[in-house]
Design an enzyme around this catalytic site. Structure first.
Site, PDB file in Angstrom:
ATOM      1  N   ALA A 105       0.863  -1.186   0.000  1.00  0.00           N
ATOM      2  CA  ALA A 105       0.000   0.000   0.000  1.00  0.00           C
ATOM      3  C   ALA A 105       0.897   1.232   0.000  1.00  0.00           C
ATOM      4  O   ALA A 105       2.020   1.202   0.496  1.00  0.00           O
ATOM      5  CB  ALA A 105      -0.902   0.020   1.223  1.00  0.00           C
ATOM      6  N   PHE A 106       0.391   2.337  -0.560  1.00  0.00           N
ATOM      7  CA  PHE A 106       1.284   3.491  -0.744  1.00  0.00           C
ATOM      8  C   PHE A 106       1.699   4.124   0.577  1.00  0.00           C
ATOM      9  O   PHE A 106       2.675   4.873   0.637  1.00  0.00           O
ATOM     10  CB  PHE A 106       0.629   4.531  -1.663  1.00  0.00           C
ATOM     11  CG  PHE A 106      -0.196   5.551  -0.941  1.00  0.00           C
ATOM     12  CD1 PHE A 106      -1.500   5.276  -0.584  1.00  0.00           C
ATOM     13  CD2 PHE A 106       0.350   6.776  -0.603  1.00  0.00           C
ATOM     14  CE1 PHE A 106      -2.256   6.212   0.096  1.00  0.00           C
ATOM     15  CE2 PHE A 106      -0.397   7.723   0.075  1.00  0.00           C
ATOM     16  CZ  PHE A 106      -1.701   7.440   0.430  1.00  0.00           C
ATOM     17  N   LYS A 107       0.980   3.835   1.658  1.00  0.00           N
ATOM     18  CA  LYS A 107       1.334   4.450   2.944  1.00  0.00           C
ATOM     19  C   LYS A 107       2.685   3.963   3.476  1.00  0.00           C
ATOM     20  O   LYS A 107       3.215   4.548   4.416  1.00  0.00           O
ATOM     21  CB  LYS A 107       0.237   4.189   3.969  1.00  0.00           C
ATOM     22  CG  LYS A 107      -1.059   4.906   3.627  1.00  0.00           C
ATOM     23  CD  LYS A 107      -2.103   4.723   4.703  1.00  0.00           C
ATOM     24  CE  LYS A 107      -3.355   5.515   4.395  1.00  0.00           C
ATOM     25  NZ  LYS A 107      -4.151   4.929   3.284  1.00  0.00           N
ATOM     26  N   ASP A 108       3.226   2.921   2.883  1.00  0.00           N
ATOM     27  CA  ASP A 108       4.538   2.420   3.299  1.00  0.00           C
ATOM     28  C   ASP A 108       5.609   3.517   3.251  1.00  0.00           C
ATOM     29  O   ASP A 108       6.443   3.601   4.147  1.00  0.00           O
ATOM     30  CB  ASP A 108       4.994   1.260   2.396  1.00  0.00           C
ATOM     31  CG  ASP A 108       4.255  -0.038   2.725  1.00  0.00           C
ATOM     32  OD1 ASP A 108       3.926  -0.276   3.900  1.00  0.00           O
ATOM     33  OD2 ASP A 108       4.015  -0.829   1.785  1.00  0.00           O
ATOM     34  N   ALA A 111       5.160   6.037   6.170  1.00  0.00           N
ATOM     35  CA  ALA A 111       5.354   5.374   7.468  1.00  0.00           C
ATOM     36  C   ALA A 111       6.831   5.073   7.695  1.00  0.00           C
ATOM     37  O   ALA A 111       7.362   5.265   8.790  1.00  0.00           O
ATOM     38  CB  ALA A 111       4.530   4.094   7.528  1.00  0.00           C
TER      39      ALA A 111
END
Ligand code: PLP
Length: 433
Positions: A105-108, A111
């Site tokens: 997911a792009f939130k990697d 984060a």
């Protein structure tokens, strides 16, 4: 660089405080007090640079005063150790695949950047232990948990609604162990979010503990997302298609799109943006009417965008000094029902042999509906379609293989702490850990 609150009663806050606090004391969101323009020469030669080189130039414009060059380079390369391919779907439509990180997911990216930045402050001993609280309906929890896994001095608590996240999402934050604790809350996602918010407001807890948020309200989570807008431009420039670039962003809390607006302010030659939404179309309503009217969110198949009061709207308003006209000049919007999302996935699969996930599908469709003849569109593909396996398989009638990375999580052993949705028990628990 110092940071100010969008509510204007807090200013002159250091990067470290901004990242460790998450939200300003006046409940506003932090904004950098200036946005540095990058030189023309950078954009002229950007297509000869690697992704790490581009990201470092951008990161340096924001964080260069606060972090030594070597350390910042390490943070950038550590956060971005995976590919972000630009895939041609047709002559005027490209997919920027942001989902090749550890949780797909792009939130990697955000984060991993934030965890490394916090680790840097802890290592310099200018910061003691930090506790990160994150409420999740699925995807944020996995990206944050994996991004912070094993980082010394940081403990992560993922609150999620019992029985209401998919198995594939659950295993990504309940099987990790080490500094990651999954709290299985007997309640809904809203209950989880309320517990986290109450903890941030509780003076006794805040006196005792350094509590921060890893949602896109945190500067260290959302700002690094500006890197890939520059990278998209560089890749299009390589193939001679970078003039009149339009970027469509599948949006929920609008952290991702806000990062794009920052990139434009820094001089990135992007012509305009399209905000793509599911039925939670509060932003589109604002574009059409000039009125911002938050609503309770409704559930859709693009569930990471089920947001009824997007937190980064305050940043967008701040960036444009509250001017509806100026916002409309740079951003247009589209919103789609589940049925329309399903149609986009099916049509794109059948005509281009490209498989979308429900979030990317909104942005793909927004380009089909909003791109003008001389423009080239890039949509951000924010999740791997296998994360929404059953939904996507039902739409296209073909099996979607699960990548190795996701399968590996399935082999872990689930471990959680059960919690009721009452704040006092959550508070008692936090005081003991
Ligand atoms: C979080 C998320 C979004 C929305 O991003 P925002 O920055 O909150 O607008 C879109 N797609 C996926 C897959 C996500 O996980």
């Amino acid at each position: 660089m110092l940071y100010n609150s969008t509510n204007r009663s807090v200013s002159g806050i250091s990067l470290q405080q901004t990242v460790v606090k998450g939200l300003a004391d006046d409940k506003g969101l932090f904004m950098p007090n200036q946005i540095n323009k990058l030189p023309h020469s950078f954009f002229e030669t950007i297509d000869t640079l690697t992704f790490h080189e581009i990201a470092y130039v951008v990161a340096n414009a924001f964080f260069g005063d606060d972090i030594e060059a070597d350390a910042l380079k390490r943070i950038v390369t550590g956060a971005l150790d995976f590919d972000i391919p630009l895939i041609k779907v047709n002559d005027s439509c490209y997919s920027l695949e942001l989902f090749h990180g550890p949780t797909l997911a792009f939130k990697d990216v955000g984060a991993r950047f934030m965890s490394r930045l916090l680790a840097y402050f802890i290592q310099k001993q200018s910061q003691s232990d930090v506790k990160v609280l994150v409420a999740t309906s699925g995807d944020t929890g996995s990206a944050v948990a994996n991004g912070f896994l094993g980082v010394p001095g940081i403990q992560v608590f993922v609150l999620y609604p019992k029985g209401l996240v998919s198995t594939i999402q659950e295993v990504q934050f309940t099987t990790l162990g080490q500094n990651i604790t999954a709290l299985e809350v007997d309640g809904t996602f809203d209950d989880c979010q309320r517990l986290v918010k109450s903890a941030f407001m509780d003076s006794e807890l805040n006196d005792r503990l350094n509590l921060t948020s890893a949602n896109s309200i945190n500067v260290a989570r959302f700002l690094p997302q500006s890197f890939y807008y520059f990278y998209a431009y560089a890749q299009l420039k390589k193939v001679g298609k970078a003039d009149n670039m339009v970027i469509a962003v599948p949006s929920g809390n609008f952290g991702n799109l806000t990062a794009g607006l920052f990139a434009k302010r820094m001089g990135l030659p992007v012509k305009r943006f399209i905000a793509a939404n599911n039925r939670n179309d509060i932003f589109l309503h604002y574009l059409n009417t000039g009125k911002y009217e938050p609503r309770k969110s409704v559930a859709t198949i693009a569930n990471a965008m089920d947001v009824g009061d997007p937190s980064n709207f305050a940043r967008i308003l701040d960036l444009y000094d509250g001017s509806h006209e100026a916002i409309k000049h740079d951003i247009s919007g589209f919103a789609y029902t589940d049925e329309q999302i399903a149609n986009s996935i099916r049509t794109c699969w059948q005509s281009h042999n490209y498989l979308l996930d429900p979030h990317g599908a909104c942005a793909y469709q927004a380009l089909q509906d909003g791109l003008e003849a001389n423009e080239v569109g890039v949509f951000l593909e924010t999740a791997h379609p296998a994360k929404f396996k059953e939904i996507v398989e039902n739409i296209i009638g073909t099996e979607v293989p699960v990548p190795e990375k996701l399968q590996a999580f399935m082999k872990g052993k689930k471990s959680t702490v059960s919690m009721n949705s009452d704040f006092e028990s959550f508070k008692t628990y936090l005081k003991t850990v």
